[in-house]
Motif scaffolding. Structure first.
Motif, PDB file in Angstrom:
ATOM      1  N   UNK A   1      -4.478   3.273 -18.125  1.00 35.96           N
ATOM      2  CA  UNK A   1      -3.852   2.951 -16.838  1.00 35.96           C
ATOM      3  C   UNK A   1      -2.332   2.863 -16.984  1.00 35.96           C
ATOM      4  N   UNK A   2      -1.876   2.082 -17.954  1.00 34.92           N
ATOM      5  CA  UNK A   2      -0.433   1.904 -18.164  1.00 34.92           C
ATOM      6  C   UNK A   2       0.230   3.232 -18.511  1.00 34.92           C
ATOM      7  N   UNK A   3      -0.419   4.001 -19.390  1.00 30.05           N
ATOM      8  CA  UNK A   3       0.164   5.271 -19.844  1.00 30.05           C
ATOM      9  C   UNK A   3       0.386   6.232 -18.689  1.00 30.05           C
ATOM     10  N   UNK A   4      -0.634   6.368 -17.824  1.00 24.15           N
ATOM     11  CA  UNK A   4      -0.480   7.373 -16.766  1.00 24.15           C
ATOM     12  C   UNK A   4       0.367   6.871 -15.601  1.00 24.15           C
ATOM     13  N   UNK A   5       0.331   5.591 -15.332  1.00 26.86           N
ATOM     14  CA  UNK A   5       1.222   5.046 -14.302  1.00 26.86           C
ATOM     15  C   UNK A   5       2.681   5.284 -14.702  1.00 26.86           C
TER      16      UNK A   5
ATOM     17  N   UNK B   1       5.276   7.576 -12.616  1.00 27.24           N
ATOM     18  CA  UNK B   1       6.590   7.028 -12.241  1.00 27.24           C
ATOM     19  C   UNK B   1       7.697   7.971 -12.716  1.00 27.24           C
ATOM     20  N   UNK B   2       7.553   8.493 -13.942  1.00 25.21           N
ATOM     21  CA  UNK B   2       8.554   9.415 -14.481  1.00 25.21           C
ATOM     22  C   UNK B   2       8.606  10.710 -13.678  1.00 25.21           C
ATOM     23  N   UNK B   3       7.452  11.136 -13.119  1.00 28.34           N
ATOM     24  CA  UNK B   3       7.424  12.320 -12.264  1.00 28.34           C
ATOM     25  C   UNK B   3       8.361  12.166 -11.061  1.00 28.34           C
ATOM     26  N   UNK B   4       8.566  10.919 -10.635  1.00 25.93           N
ATOM     27  CA  UNK B   4       9.440  10.678  -9.480  1.00 25.93           C
ATOM     28  C   UNK B   4      10.908  10.626  -9.879  1.00 25.93           C
TER      29      UNK B   4
ATOM     30  N   UNK C   1       6.134  10.633  -2.343  1.00 28.74           N
ATOM     31  CA  UNK C   1       6.091  10.281  -0.918  1.00 28.74           C
ATOM     32  C   UNK C   1       5.339   8.975  -0.662  1.00 28.74           C
ATOM     33  N   UNK C   2       4.760   8.418  -1.726  1.00 30.98           N
ATOM     34  CA  UNK C   2       3.972   7.185  -1.562  1.00 30.98           C
ATOM     35  C   UNK C   2       4.830   5.936  -1.519  1.00 30.98           C
ATOM     36  N   UNK C   3       6.054   6.037  -2.062  1.00 29.11           N
ATOM     37  CA  UNK C   3       6.995   4.918  -2.174  1.00 29.11           C
ATOM     38  C   UNK C   3       6.668   3.975  -3.327  1.00 29.11           C
ATOM     39  N   UNK C   4       5.542   4.178  -4.012  1.00 30.26           N
ATOM     40  CA  UNK C   4       5.193   3.328  -5.152  1.00 30.26           C
ATOM     41  C   UNK C   4       4.218   4.066  -6.054  1.00 30.26           C
ATOM     42  N   UNK C   5       4.681   4.447  -7.242  1.00 30.85           N
ATOM     43  CA  UNK C   5       3.824   5.164  -8.186  1.00 30.85           C
ATOM     44  C   UNK C   5       2.636   4.309  -8.624  1.00 30.85           C
ATOM     45  N   UNK C   6       2.855   3.006  -8.767  1.00 36.89           N
ATOM     46  CA  UNK C   6       1.774   2.112  -9.218  1.00 36.89           C
ATOM     47  C   UNK C   6       0.672   2.019  -8.169  1.00 36.89           C
ATOM     48  N   UNK C   7       1.050   1.775  -6.923  1.00 34.90           N
ATOM     49  CA  UNK C   7       0.061   1.697  -5.847  1.00 34.90           C
ATOM     50  C   UNK C   7      -0.665   3.022  -5.682  1.00 34.90           C
ATOM     51  N   UNK C   8       0.104   4.096  -5.727  1.00 32.91           N
ATOM     52  CA  UNK C   8      -0.477   5.437  -5.570  1.00 32.91           C
ATOM     53  C   UNK C   8      -1.563   5.672  -6.613  1.00 32.91           C
ATOM     54  N   UNK C   9      -1.229   5.464  -7.897  1.00 32.58           N
ATOM     55  CA  UNK C   9      -2.194   5.742  -8.949  1.00 32.58           C
ATOM     56  C   UNK C   9      -3.351   4.765  -8.954  1.00 32.58           C
TER      57      UNK C   9
ATOM     58  N   UNK D   1       0.836  -1.198   0.000  1.00 31.18           N
ATOM     59  CA  UNK D   1       0.000   0.000   0.000  1.00 31.18           C
ATOM     60  C   UNK D   1       0.875   1.254   0.000  1.00 31.18           C
ATOM     61  N   UNK D   2       0.398   2.335  -0.576  1.00 33.76           N
ATOM     62  CA  UNK D   2       1.160   3.589  -0.519  1.00 33.76           C
ATOM     63  C   UNK D   2       1.237   4.103   0.907  1.00 33.76           C
TER      64      UNK D   2
END
Length: 246
Positions: A218-222, A226-229, A167-175, A53-54
């Motif tokens: 979903x894939x595109x924005x995740x 991720x790139x934002x991080x 700050x979530x530690x995981x872009x995938x979980x966050x989104x 979880x984020x």
């Protein structure tokens, strides 16, 4: 931005162009956009089950992002109903990075080199101009207004998601959590627009967009989040809008 991130963001741009094109071709845009929103949910559930979880600290960003996405979805629906895809898409997508850049510099104190700022400005203005001088804009200013409003929400949620993912530690979980809450809030937008039975229609009339478009979106924005991080948010946001080329 290193080469790997650069190439991955370009791939995200390609996927983004595909799902927007798919959604814009449906006569009932409430169904096609609804299919994208609800189409995120299957992959979100998988990610939530199998990934950590984020962080607790990121949940205010998650809720805020989900709410901002409602504004984006509402104006995107209106824009696609009043204007052509080739007009709405470039204006909305080109304006988003400008908004994200202004917010980042003025309110968040982000420092960007002059060459970087110039690059973002040229990309954004170039993309906007592709749609700005079409006849539909010149004859119907509502198309321009709704497209620019869509771009404002794009810029705002890009900044929120960028910092939330960090700050979530995981872009995938966050989104995945953002998309879940967005799907839960979306009926409010539909009620405001006086639309009924959209979820049912997405699973019948819009099932292709639901499964394929939702997956691609979903894939595109995740990938983008991720790139934002990994790189400055305005840079990633501007590069992503090369989707107009695709």
């Amino acid at each position: 931005m290193n080469t790997a991130v650069f190439c991955i963001v370009l791939f995200s741009a390609l996927l983004h162009a595909i799902w927007n094109s798919m959604a814009s071709k449906y006569k009932d845009k409430n169904v096609s956009i609804g299919a994208i929103v609800y189409g995120h949910v299957p992959l979100c559930i998988v990610a939530i089950i199998f990934l950590p979880a984020p962080s607790i600290e990121s949940f205010p960003y998650i809720i805020l992002s989900a709410l901002i996405h409602q504004g984006y979805q509402n104006f995107l629906l209106t824009a696609y109903q009043t204007g052509k895809f080739t007009t709405v898409y470039p204006v909305a997508r080109g304006f988003g990075p400008l908004v994200a850049t202004v917010i980042s510099i003025i309110f968040l104190g982000v420092y960007l080199k002059v060459f970087t700022l110039l690059s973002i400005l040229l990309i954004s203005i170039g993309v906007i101009f592709i749609g700005f001088f079409s006849k539909s804009v010149l004859k119907n200013y509502k198309v321009l207004y709704t497209s620019l409003a869509t771009g404002v929400f794009i810029g705002i949620y890009s900044v929120v998601d960028g910092y939330g993912a960090r700050i979530s530690m995981s872009a995938i979980s966050y989104m995945s959590w953002v998309f879940i809450f967005s799907a839960l809030f979306f009926p409010i937008v539909l009620k405001f627009r006086k639309q009924k039975n959209i979820l049912k229609k997405t699973l019948t009339e819009g099932k292709f967009v639901f499964w394929i478009g939702g997956f691609l979106s979903y894939i595109a924005y995740v990938i983008t989040v991720w790139a934002f991080t990994k790189a400055p948010i305005p840079m990633v946001s501007a590069l992503r809008e090369s989707s107009i080329i695709f």
